[in-house]
Design a protein around this motif. Structure first.
Motif, PDB file in Angstrom:
ATOM      1  N   ARG A 135       0.638  -6.275 -12.863  1.00  0.00           N
ATOM      2  CA  ARG A 135       0.072  -7.057 -11.769  1.00  0.00           C
ATOM      3  C   ARG A 135       0.305  -6.372 -10.435  1.00  0.00           C
ATOM      4  N   ARG A 136       1.518  -5.820 -10.232  1.00  0.00           N
ATOM      5  CA  ARG A 136       1.810  -5.141  -8.973  1.00  0.00           C
ATOM      6  C   ARG A 136       0.961  -3.876  -8.819  1.00  0.00           C
ATOM      7  N   VAL A 137       0.789  -3.135  -9.895  1.00  0.00           N
ATOM      8  CA  VAL A 137      -0.022  -1.914  -9.824  1.00  0.00           C
ATOM      9  C   VAL A 137      -1.447  -2.243  -9.418  1.00  0.00           C
ATOM     10  N   LEU A 138      -2.009  -3.289 -10.002  1.00  0.00           N
ATOM     11  CA  LEU A 138      -3.383  -3.655  -9.669  1.00  0.00           C
ATOM     12  C   LEU A 138      -3.493  -4.153  -8.234  1.00  0.00           C
ATOM     13  N   ALA A 139      -2.607  -5.082  -7.848  1.00  0.00           N
ATOM     14  CA  ALA A 139      -2.724  -5.708  -6.529  1.00  0.00           C
ATOM     15  C   ALA A 139      -2.358  -4.760  -5.402  1.00  0.00           C
ATOM     16  N   VAL A 140      -1.321  -3.960  -5.604  1.00  0.00           N
ATOM     17  CA  VAL A 140      -0.801  -3.135  -4.518  1.00  0.00           C
ATOM     18  C   VAL A 140      -1.515  -1.801  -4.412  1.00  0.00           C
ATOM     19  N   HIS A 141      -1.842  -1.198  -5.541  1.00  0.00           N
ATOM     20  CA  HIS A 141      -2.340   0.175  -5.510  1.00  0.00           C
ATOM     21  C   HIS A 141      -3.821   0.304  -5.898  1.00  0.00           C
ATOM     22  N   PHE A 142      -4.207  -0.286  -7.018  1.00  0.00           N
ATOM     23  CA  PHE A 142      -5.553  -0.019  -7.519  1.00  0.00           C
ATOM     24  C   PHE A 142      -6.632  -0.723  -6.699  1.00  0.00           C
ATOM     25  N   VAL A 143      -6.459  -2.017  -6.429  1.00  0.00           N
ATOM     26  CA  VAL A 143      -7.510  -2.778  -5.742  1.00  0.00           C
ATOM     27  C   VAL A 143      -7.803  -2.229  -4.347  1.00  0.00           C
ATOM     28  N   PRO A 144      -6.801  -1.958  -3.491  1.00  0.00           N
ATOM     29  CA  PRO A 144      -7.142  -1.380  -2.183  1.00  0.00           C
ATOM     30  C   PRO A 144      -7.863  -0.040  -2.284  1.00  0.00           C
ATOM     31  N   CYS A 145      -7.433   0.802  -3.211  1.00  0.00           N
ATOM     32  CA  CYS A 145      -8.119   2.084  -3.384  1.00  0.00           C
ATOM     33  C   CYS A 145      -9.534   1.882  -3.902  1.00  0.00           C
ATOM     34  N   ALA A 146      -9.722   0.914  -4.810  1.00  0.00           N
ATOM     35  CA  ALA A 146     -11.060   0.642  -5.341  1.00  0.00           C
ATOM     36  C   ALA A 146     -12.005   0.155  -4.246  1.00  0.00           C
ATOM     37  N   LEU A 147     -11.505  -0.657  -3.315  1.00  0.00           N
ATOM     38  CA  LEU A 147     -12.336  -1.120  -2.205  1.00  0.00           C
ATOM     39  C   LEU A 147     -12.794   0.052  -1.339  1.00  0.00           C
ATOM     40  N   PHE A 148     -11.897   0.969  -1.053  1.00  0.00           N
ATOM     41  CA  PHE A 148     -12.254   2.132  -0.244  1.00  0.00           C
ATOM     42  C   PHE A 148     -13.248   3.025  -0.976  1.00  0.00           C
ATOM     43  N   VAL A 149     -12.984   3.281  -2.255  1.00  0.00           N
ATOM     44  CA  VAL A 149     -13.880   4.135  -3.033  1.00  0.00           C
ATOM     45  C   VAL A 149     -15.264   3.498  -3.146  1.00  0.00           C
ATOM     46  N   THR A 150     -15.313   2.196  -3.341  1.00  0.00           N
ATOM     47  CA  THR A 150     -16.601   1.500  -3.433  1.00  0.00           C
ATOM     48  C   THR A 150     -17.385   1.613  -2.135  1.00  0.00           C
ATOM     49  N   CYS A 151     -16.698   1.484  -1.003  1.00  0.00           N
ATOM     50  CA  CYS A 151     -17.363   1.625   0.296  1.00  0.00           C
ATOM     51  C   CYS A 151     -17.955   3.016   0.460  1.00  0.00           C
ATOM     52  N   VAL A 152     -17.186   4.037   0.142  1.00  0.00           N
ATOM     53  CA  VAL A 152     -17.679   5.415   0.269  1.00  0.00           C
ATOM     54  C   VAL A 152     -18.838   5.654  -0.690  1.00  0.00           C
ATOM     55  N   MET A 210     -16.073   5.371 -10.306  1.00  0.00           N
ATOM     56  CA  MET A 210     -15.313   4.719  -9.239  1.00  0.00           C
ATOM     57  C   MET A 210     -13.928   4.307  -9.729  1.00  0.00           C
ATOM     58  N   GLY A 211     -13.836   3.830 -10.970  1.00  0.00           N
ATOM     59  CA  GLY A 211     -12.531   3.464 -11.506  1.00  0.00           C
ATOM     60  C   GLY A 211     -11.606   4.658 -11.625  1.00  0.00           C
ATOM     61  N   ALA A 212     -12.147   5.794 -12.097  1.00  0.00           N
ATOM     62  CA  ALA A 212     -11.336   6.997 -12.225  1.00  0.00           C
ATOM     63  C   ALA A 212     -10.881   7.504 -10.853  1.00  0.00           C
ATOM     64  N   CYS A 213     -11.800   7.520  -9.896  1.00  0.00           N
ATOM     65  CA  CYS A 213     -11.439   7.974  -8.549  1.00  0.00           C
ATOM     66  C   CYS A 213     -10.401   7.046  -7.916  1.00  0.00           C
ATOM     67  N   SER A 214     -10.547   5.755  -8.138  1.00  0.00           N
ATOM     68  CA  SER A 214      -9.584   4.795  -7.585  1.00  0.00           C
ATOM     69  C   SER A 214      -8.207   4.989  -8.209  1.00  0.00           C
ATOM     70  N   LEU A 248      -9.072  -0.085   7.100  1.00  0.00           N
ATOM     71  CA  LEU A 248      -9.110   0.875   8.193  1.00  0.00           C
ATOM     72  C   LEU A 248      -9.888   2.120   7.784  1.00  0.00           C
ATOM     73  N   GLY A 249      -9.614   2.633   6.582  1.00  0.00           N
ATOM     74  CA  GLY A 249     -10.345   3.799   6.107  1.00  0.00           C
ATOM     75  C   GLY A 249     -11.821   3.489   5.901  1.00  0.00           C
ATOM     76  N   SER A 250     -12.120   2.327   5.333  1.00  0.00           N
ATOM     77  CA  SER A 250     -13.521   1.961   5.108  1.00  0.00           C
ATOM     78  C   SER A 250     -14.261   1.794   6.430  1.00  0.00           C
ATOM     79  N   GLY A 251     -13.604   1.135   7.403  1.00  0.00           N
ATOM     80  CA  GLY A 251     -14.246   0.951   8.699  1.00  0.00           C
ATOM     81  C   GLY A 251     -14.482   2.262   9.418  1.00  0.00           C
ATOM     82  N   THR A 252     -13.541   3.189   9.304  1.00  0.00           N
ATOM     83  CA  THR A 252     -13.707   4.491   9.952  1.00  0.00           C
ATOM     84  C   THR A 252     -14.853   5.273   9.322  1.00  0.00           C
TER      85      THR A 252
END
Length: 313
Positions: free
Chosen positions: A2-19, A52-56, A197-201
Motif C-alpha cells: 500500500r505504501r509503495v503504491l500511494a507514496v511512489h507509484f501513483v505520483p510517478c504515474a500521474l506525471f508520466v500520464t501527463c507527459v 506508462m506503467g513500466a515508465c512509472s 509541480l513537474g506536470s504543471g511545469t
C-alpha cells in the motif's frame, strides 16, 4: 504494498500520464490535438498502459532513495544555495510574524464577544503545533515536523533527533501502525506536490502558445496547494504521535539499554545523560542493570547474587 503504491507509484504515474498525453497530442510541436491523445483501439490502450506503467515503476524506483530529501525540500532546508537561503530568511520572518499574530489572538479575550474564546482556543492550538521562534523554518510543513522533532523527547530530557531511531524500535504494534499511516500520508502528499509541480511545469512549457489551454498549469498550482495542505495536516498528526511515543515508551528505551529506571526526581538527569551519550559524549556514565534484561534471562540461574554492575554507558 500500500505504501509503495500511494507514496511512489501513483505520483510517478500521474506525471508520466501527463507527459504521455502532451506528447500524444503533439503539444510540444505545435497546437494540441486532444482527439488523438487517447489510443483508438483496445490493443493500443493496453500497450499504452503497459508503457506508462513500466515508465512509472522505473521512475519510482529511481526516486525512492531520495524520499527524505524530497520531504526536506518542502520543509524549507534551503541554506545550501544563496538564492534559496535569502528566500528562506524572508519566509521565516513571515512565519515569525504569523506566530506573533496567533499569540495576540490568544490574549485578545473579550467578555462581550462570545466568539473570542473560540478564536483564542484555535490560535492556542495552532501555536502549540509550532516550534519556538528561534527554531522556525520558512514553511508550514517544516514547522509542523520541527515542533515534534524538538519537543517530543525534550520534555523529559531526551534529545528527540538522536533518541528517536532507538525508541522507535520499542513502540507497540498499534502505535507503530499509526505512525506508519501518518508517515505514509505525509510522504504521499509530498510526492503528489512534486508530481503536480513537474506536470504543471511540463504543461506550461508545452502549452505556452495556446492561451485556451493555460488553465491546465493553473489547475496544477491548485492541486499543489491542496496536496501541500494535506502534507501539513499529516505532519501535525505525525508530530503528535511522536509525543505519544515518548509519553508511553521512554522507560522502555532505558530497559532496552539495560539502564536502571530513575525515580521522579532524577528522570530528567538520567535522560539527559543518555542523550549526551547518543550525541557522542561518552563521559556521561550510567550504571548497567542486567537483572531483568531479556538478553540475560536464564543465563545466571545458578548464580547466588544479582547481575547488577556499573560500567561506562
Amino acid at each position: 504494498m500500500r505504501r509503495v503504491l500511494a507514496v511512489h507509484f501513483v505520483p510517478c504515474a500521474l506525471f508520466v500520464t501527463c507527459v504521455y498525453a502532451l506528447v500524444r497530442a503533439g503539444s510540444f510541436a505545435g497546437r494540441s490535438h486532444w482527439s488523438v491523445a487517447l489510443p483508438s483501439d483496445p490493443a493500443a490502450t493496453a500497450g499504452a498502459l503497459l508503457v506508462m506503467g513500466a515508465c512509472s515503476a522505473v521512475l519510482a524506483m529511481l526516486l525512492y532513495p531520495f524520499q527524505v530529501r524530497a520531504v526536506r525540500v518542502w520543509e524549507g532546508y534551503w541554506d545550501r544555495w544563496p538564492f534559496t537561503a535569502g528566500l528562506a530568511g524572508v519566509l521565516t520572518e513571515l512565519q515569525r510574524r504569523r506566530g506573533r499574530t496567533l499569540r495576540r489572538r490568544t490574549e485578545a479575550l473579550s467578555a462581550r464577544d462570545p466568539n473570542s474564546h473560540r478564536v483564542a482556543a484555535d490560535a492556542a492550538r495552532r501555536l502549540a503545533a509550532r516550534p519556538f521562534e528561534d527554531d522556525l523554518l520558512p514553511t508550514a510543513l517544516g514547522n509542523a515536523l520541527r515542533a515534534g522533532e524538538l519537543s517530543a523527547g525534550e520534555r523529559y530530557g531526551l534529545a528527540t533527533l538522536t533518541s528517536w531511531p532507538r525508541i522507535h524500535m520499542q513502540i507497540s504494534d498499534r502505535l507503530a501502525a499509526a505512525l506508519r499511516s501518518a508517515r505514509t500520508a505525509l510522504d504521499a502528499a509530498v510526492n503528489l506536490c512534486w508530481s503536480f509541480l513537474g506536470s504543471g511545469t511540463v504543461a506550461a512549457v508545452a502549452l505556452y502558445d495556446e492561451p485556451g489551454a493555460r488553465w491546465l498549469p493553473l489547475m496544477a498550482l491548485v492541486l499543489i496547494t491542496v496536496a501541500y495542505k494535506g502534507a501539513v495536516t499529516a505532519a501535525q498528526a505525525y508530530a503528535g504521535l511522536m509525543h505519544i511515543v515518548y509519553d508511553l515508551h521512554r522507560f522502555d528505551l532505558l530497559e532496552a539499554l539495560h539502564h536502571p529506571l530513575p525515580d521522579q526526581e532524577n528522570e530528567a538527569e538520567t535522560f539527559w545523560r543518555v542523550s549526551a551519550f547518543f550525541a557522542g559524549r561518552p563521559s556521561s556514565r550510567l550504571p548497567y542493570d542486567h537483572r531483568d534484561g531479556p538478553l540475560t534471562s536464564g543465563l545466571h540461574s545458578s548464580s547466588t547474587g544479582d547481575a547488577h554492575g556499573s560500567t561506562d554507558a
